[in-house]
Design a protein around this motif. Structure first.
Motif, mmCIF file in Angstrom:
data_model
loop_
_atom_site.group_PDB
_atom_site.id
_atom_site.type_symbol
_atom_site.label_atom_id
_atom_site.label_comp_id
_atom_site.label_asym_id
_atom_site.label_seq_id
_atom_site.Cartn_x
_atom_site.Cartn_y
_atom_site.Cartn_z
ATOM 1 N N GLU A 1 45.800 49.549 39.084
ATOM 2 C CA GLU A 1 44.535 49.482 38.377
ATOM 3 C C GLU A 1 44.669 49.624 36.868
ATOM 4 O O GLU A 1 43.771 49.216 36.132
ATOM 5 N N CYS A 2 45.790 50.153 36.397
ATOM 6 C CA CYS A 2 46.003 50.285 34.952
ATOM 7 C C CYS A 2 46.998 49.262 34.423
ATOM 8 O O CYS A 2 47.417 49.339 33.270
ATOM 9 N N ASP B 1 39.382 48.103 40.694
ATOM 10 C CA ASP B 1 38.305 48.965 40.208
ATOM 11 C C ASP B 1 37.997 50.063 41.228
ATOM 12 O O ASP B 1 37.778 51.230 40.868
ATOM 13 N N ALA C 1 40.680 52.706 41.184
ATOM 14 C CA ALA C 1 40.527 53.558 40.008
ATOM 15 C C ALA C 1 39.442 54.604 40.245
ATOM 16 O O ALA C 1 39.590 55.781 39.884
ATOM 17 N N SER C 2 38.342 54.194 40.876
ATOM 18 C CA SER C 2 37.261 55.121 41.177
ATOM 19 C C SER C 2 37.702 56.171 42.193
ATOM 20 O O SER C 2 37.423 57.367 42.032
ATOM 21 N N GLU D 1 40.781 57.169 42.786
ATOM 22 C CA GLU D 1 41.756 58.047 42.129
ATOM 23 C C GLU D 1 41.044 59.111 41.300
ATOM 24 O O GLU D 1 41.422 60.286 41.316
ATOM 25 N N SER D 2 40.022 58.714 40.553
ATOM 26 C CA SER D 2 39.324 59.657 39.673
ATOM 27 C C SER D 2 38.621 60.758 40.455
ATOM 28 O O SER D 2 38.377 61.852 39.930
ATOM 29 N N ARG D 3 38.292 60.490 41.730
ATOM 30 C CA ARG D 3 37.613 61.478 42.567
ATOM 31 C C ARG D 3 38.560 62.155 43.555
ATOM 32 O O ARG D 3 38.119 62.917 44.422
ATOM 33 N N GLY D 4 39.856 61.877 43.435
ATOM 34 C CA GLY D 4 40.828 62.496 44.322
ATOM 35 C C GLY D 4 40.750 62.016 45.756
ATOM 36 O O GLY D 4 41.111 62.748 46.683
#
Length: 306
Positions: A177-178, A233, A236-237, A239-242
């Motif tokens: 994602e990056c 996307d 990524a979402s 990952e950001s919320r574990g």
């Protein structure tokens, strides 16, 4: 060993899966000299119906007889590709005694290879549900997932949807994602999604897809390209919320063709999770074709211990 053509029902359509059944080991033999055989897998040629025990969560080891217990290895191809991508790896697996107890399955996604097309427009959840159907129908014992390119992204999405269900993964030059291909896709729209990933191997990828329903394959590729950026996307979402669970026994295989930013993304991804980052002996993106030995080495390393 013989490979079989299996059809997995998905409502009014079916998914084609290339399968290699597990090979039985002689009683007490855990090293050399195993014989052929194993559990029969249902095929499209009129063999016995498919039967298998429920997919377990136990890690592989050796049974009371001293024979190694296996499980299932699922091979997920990259964007626009199908099970033929894995032919060189399957040849190596057939010759490697350590994988004798393991069932190997390589599905064709809808519209690719010999699989029937899916309705259009296709939601991302449909691809994960197709993987569910293949695993539920053909999976037995511990599950190892190998994903190439965007197939690695789908493997990660499946793991996130089923925490604790996979014993290990191998991500082969996967999309992240990056990574630069995601940033370029965001600027180019769906038409550009995945273009950077396949650019260096476009002719070889085209050759793989031709001759097995070229029109349906092209349409399936278009469907998948529309979902490429969406899948990254979503990861990524998560990952950001574990919520992007991955099994601790995982390896990343990369190539020198990747951009500096992509290498940094892969190194950080592996370092943060304690995964192994392994370099393939090829600068090209189609690692399963160019360097199947490195993919096999990574797969053997994530085999569950007894």
């Amino acid at each position: 060993m013989a490979r079989e053509e299996v059809q997995v029902p998905r409502g009014s359509r079916a998914l084609h899966v290339l399968a290699r059944r597990e090979r039985a080991w002689p009683r007490g033999d855990t090293d050399e000299g195993g014989t052929g055989g194993g559990t029969e897998v249902g095929t499209t040629t009129g063999s016995d119906p498919l039967t298998h025990p429920p997919r377990g969560r136990a890690r592989a080891g050796t049974g009371d007889s001293g024979c190694p217990r296996g499980g299932t290895v699922l091979l997920e191809a990259g964007l626009g590709l199908d099970s033929t991508l894995w032919s060189p790896l399957l040849d190596l697996i057939d010759a490697d005694r350590r994988l004798d107890p393991w069932r190997i399955i390589a599905p064709d996604r809808a519209g690719s290879g010999a699989s029937a097309p899916a309705p259009d427009p296709r939601p991302l959840s449909s691809l994960v549900a197709d993987l569910d159907a293949v695993v539920d129908t053909l999976g037995t014992g511990p599950l190892l997932l190998v994903g190439h390119s965007w197939g690695g992204t789908l493997v990660r999405l499946w793991c996130a949807a089923h925490p604790g269900s996979a014993a290990g993964t191998v991500l082969v030059d996967a999309s992240y994602e990056c990574g630069p291909e995601h940033h370029r896709a965001a600027g180019l729209g769906w038409l550009g999604r995945g273009a950077d990933v396949l650019a260096a191997d476009s002719l070889e990828a085209l050759e793989l897809s031709l001759g097995r329903g070229a029109r349906a394959s092209a349409h399936a590729r278009t469907q998948e390209m529309r979902l490429f950026g969406t899948s990254l996307d979503l990861l990524a979402s998560l990952e950001s919320r574990g919520l992007a669970w991955m099994p601790p026994d995982s390896e990343l295989v990369t190539t020198s063709r990747r951009h500096t930013r992509q290498h940094e993304v892969q190194r950080r991804f592996a370092r943060d999770r304690g995964f192994t980052l392994r370099a393939a002996d090829t600068p090209r993106h189609l690692v399963p074709l160019r360097d199947p030995a490195t993919v096999l080495a990574a797969l053997v390393d994530v085999l569950p211990a007894g």
